[in-house]
Write an enzyme that holds these catalytic residues in place. Structure first.
Site, PDB file in Angstrom:
ATOM      1  N   ASP A  37      14.445  10.980  46.462  1.00 46.73           N
ATOM      2  CA  ASP A  37      15.371  10.328  45.534  1.00 46.73           C
ATOM      3  C   ASP A  37      15.742   8.937  46.049  1.00 46.73           C
ATOM      4  OD1 ASP A  37      16.978  10.029  43.352  1.00 46.73           O
ATOM      5  OD2 ASP A  37      18.527  11.436  43.989  1.00 46.73           O
ATOM      6  N   HIS A  54       9.304   3.039  42.726  1.00 49.37           N
ATOM      7  CA  HIS A  54       8.407   4.200  42.714  1.00 49.37           C
ATOM      8  C   HIS A  54       7.105   3.884  43.469  1.00 49.37           C
ATOM      9  CE1 HIS A  54      11.146   6.270  40.181  1.00 49.37           C
ATOM     10  NE2 HIS A  54      10.902   5.576  39.090  1.00 49.37           N
ATOM     11  N   LEU A 148      -2.587  21.035  56.827  1.00 53.71           N
ATOM     12  CA  LEU A 148      -1.361  20.881  56.026  1.00 53.71           C
ATOM     13  C   LEU A 148      -1.634  21.097  54.536  1.00 53.71           C
ATOM     14  CD1 LEU A 148       1.653  19.695  55.778  1.00 53.71           C
ATOM     15  CD2 LEU A 148       0.520  17.525  55.300  1.00 53.71           C
TER      16      LEU A 148
HETATM   17  C1  FPP Z   1      13.770   9.852  41.978  1.00 59.16           C
HETATM   18  O1  FPP Z   1      14.302   8.599  42.278  1.00 59.16           O
HETATM   19  C2  FPP Z   1      12.323   9.776  42.114  1.00 59.16           C
HETATM   20  C3  FPP Z   1      11.437  10.148  41.158  1.00 59.16           C
HETATM   21  C4  FPP Z   1      11.825  10.733  39.871  1.00 59.16           C
HETATM   22  C5  FPP Z   1      10.008   9.959  41.372  1.00 59.16           C
HETATM   23  C6  FPP Z   1       9.530  10.298  42.734  1.00 59.16           C
HETATM   24  C7  FPP Z   1       8.170   9.824  42.892  1.00 59.16           C
HETATM   25  C8  FPP Z   1       7.704   9.277  44.022  1.00 59.16           C
HETATM   26  C9  FPP Z   1       8.492   9.102  45.228  1.00 59.16           C
HETATM   27  C10 FPP Z   1       6.281   8.882  44.142  1.00 59.16           C
HETATM   28  C11 FPP Z   1       5.412  10.070  43.949  1.00 59.16           C
HETATM   29  C12 FPP Z   1       4.083   9.843  44.448  1.00 59.16           C
HETATM   30  C13 FPP Z   1       3.028  10.598  44.129  1.00 59.16           C
HETATM   31  C14 FPP Z   1       1.787  10.364  44.850  1.00 59.16           C
HETATM   32  C15 FPP Z   1       3.043  11.639  43.092  1.00 59.16           C
HETATM   33  P1  FPP Z   1      15.101   7.810  41.147  1.00 59.16           P
HETATM   34  O2  FPP Z   1      14.128   7.039  40.337  1.00 59.16           O
HETATM   35  O3  FPP Z   1      15.909   8.780  40.352  1.00 59.16           O
HETATM   36  O4  FPP Z   1      15.998   6.874  42.002  1.00 59.16           O
HETATM   37  P2  FPP Z   1      17.494   6.459  41.652  1.00 59.16           P
HETATM   38  O5  FPP Z   1      18.317   7.717  41.663  1.00 59.16           O
HETATM   39  O6  FPP Z   1      17.850   5.521  42.757  1.00 59.16           O
HETATM   40  O7  FPP Z   1      17.460   5.791  40.309  1.00 59.16           O
END
Ligand code: FPP
Length: 263
Positions: A37, A54, A148
Site C-alpha cells: 500500500d 504503481h 520460492l
Molecule cells: C495500493 O496502493 C496498491 C495497489 C492497489 C496496487 C499494488 C500494485 C503494485 C505494488 C505493483 C504490482 C506489481 C505486479 C508485478 C503485479 P494505493 O494505490 O492505494 O496507494 P495510496 O493508498 O497511497 O493511494
C-alpha cells in the site's frame, strides 16, 4: 542458509548481508504475505501521477522477491489487485492490469534462474485477456521450479473466496459425500485458493494503514501482523529484514501457553 549469502557476490550492502546472516535460521517465516500500500501517496508526494507510484511499486516487487528468495522464504504472497480495486478510475485500472505483463516480460528469465515458481490466487477469469495470459504463461513456465513461490493475489477478495468454498462444500453435501455435521475446518481449507500453501506466518502492510482490506481473512487467523509507515515504493531489503527480525522476537502461542506457564 544465510551463511551462504555472505559468500555470495551481490550488490546488496555488506551490512544487510551481515545482518541477514545473523537471522535465526529455524525461525525464518515460511510464508510472508504483503499488502502493498502507498503507491499513490508516494507519487503524490513527488507531484507525479498515481501510476508512477504503481510503476515504482513494481520495481519494489522485483527487489523484495529477490531478497525473499535470498532469505530462503518458501512463499511470498503479494496483494496486487483486490476485487474492490475495480472501483478506481479506468485509466488506473488499465495501468494496474498491464503491470503483470510488464513485470513478467522482463523478469521471467531471472525467475527461472532463481528457481522461483509463480502462482496466483483470485478470480482469473475476470481479468483482461492480456493480464491473464501473462500470468498463465509465467505460471506454466515456472511450474517445475522448486524454490520460492511468488504468489500474486490478483482480483482477489477473501469474502468471495470463502463464499466459493462454502458453495463447494454444499455441493459435496448435495452429492451425499459429506453431512452438514461432518463439515470441519479442514474442509474449508481444502476449498480455499490457498489450499496448497502453508498459512502466512507474517503479514506486512505498508503505508500506515491498519486494516486487512478483505485479504486472507481465514488464513490470517494466527498470523503475526506488522504494520509499517513506509510506503510500498520505499520498502526495501532493509525493511524486510527488520520485519523478519521483529517476527523472530514474537512469541507464537496459537491460543495456548508456553514454557513455564504450561505446567
Ligand atoms: C495500493 O496502493 C496498491 C495497489 C492497489 C496496487 C499494488 C500494485 C503494485 C505494488 C505493483 C504490482 C506489481 C505486479 C508485478 C503485479 P494505493 O494505490 O492505494 O496507494 P495510496 O493508498 O497511497 O493511494
Amino acid at each position: 542458509m544465510f551463511k551462504k549469502l555472505l559468500g555470495k557476490k551481490s550488490n546488496k550492502s555488506e551490512a544487510i548481508l551481515q545482518r541477514s546472516a545473523e537471522l535465526v535460521d529455524e525461525k525464518v517465516p515460511s510464508h510472508i504475505a504483503i499488502i502493498m500500500d502507498g503507491n499513490g501517496r508516494w507519487a503524490k508526494k513527488r507531484a507525479m501521477p498515481r501510476i508512477a507510484g504503481h510503476h515504482e511499486g513494481m520495481k519494489t516487487v522485483r527487489k523484495i522477491t529477490r531478497y525473499a528468495c535470498d532469505l530462503g522464504i518458501d512463499v511470498l504472497t503479494l496483494y496486487a489487485f483486490s476485487t474492490e480495486n475495480w472501483k478506481r478510475p479506468k485509466s488506473e485500472v488499465e495501468f494496474l492490469m498491464g503491470l503483470p505483463e510488464q513485470f513478467l516480460n522482463s523478469f521471467l528469465p531471472e525467475l527461472m534462474e532463481r528457481n522461483i515458481r509463480v502462482q496466483m490466487i483470485g478470480e482469473e477469469q475476470n481479468l483482461p485477456k492480456h493480464t491473464r495470459n501473462a500470468l498463465i504463461k509465467a505460471i506454466d513456465t515456472t511450474k517445475n521450479n522448486t524454490g520460492l513461490i511468488l504468489n500474486f493475489a490478483m482480483n482477489y477478495g477473501s469474502r468471495a473466496e470463502m463464499v466459493m468454498a462454502m458453495q463447494e462444500i454444499m455441493r459435496e453435501v448435495e452429492k451425499g459425500h459429506l453431512t452438514i455435521d461432518e463439515i470441519n475446518e479442514t474442509h474449508v481449507d481444502r476449498y480455499l485458493m490457498t489450499s496448497h500453501l502453508p498459512e502466512p506466518d507474517l503479514l506486512i502492510r505498508t503505508s500506515g494503514e491498519v486494516r486487512l482490506s478483505n485479504f486472507m481473512l481465514w488464513q490470517l487467523a494466527y498470523t503475526e501482523f506488522l504494520f509499517t509507515d513506509t510506503l510500498w515504493p520505499d520498502f526495501d531489503e532493509q525493511c524486510l529484514l527488520e520485519a523478519v527480525q521483529e517476527y523472530q522476537k514474537r512469541n507464537r502461542r496459537y491460543g495456548g501457553l508456553e514454557g513455564e506457564d504450561e505446567k
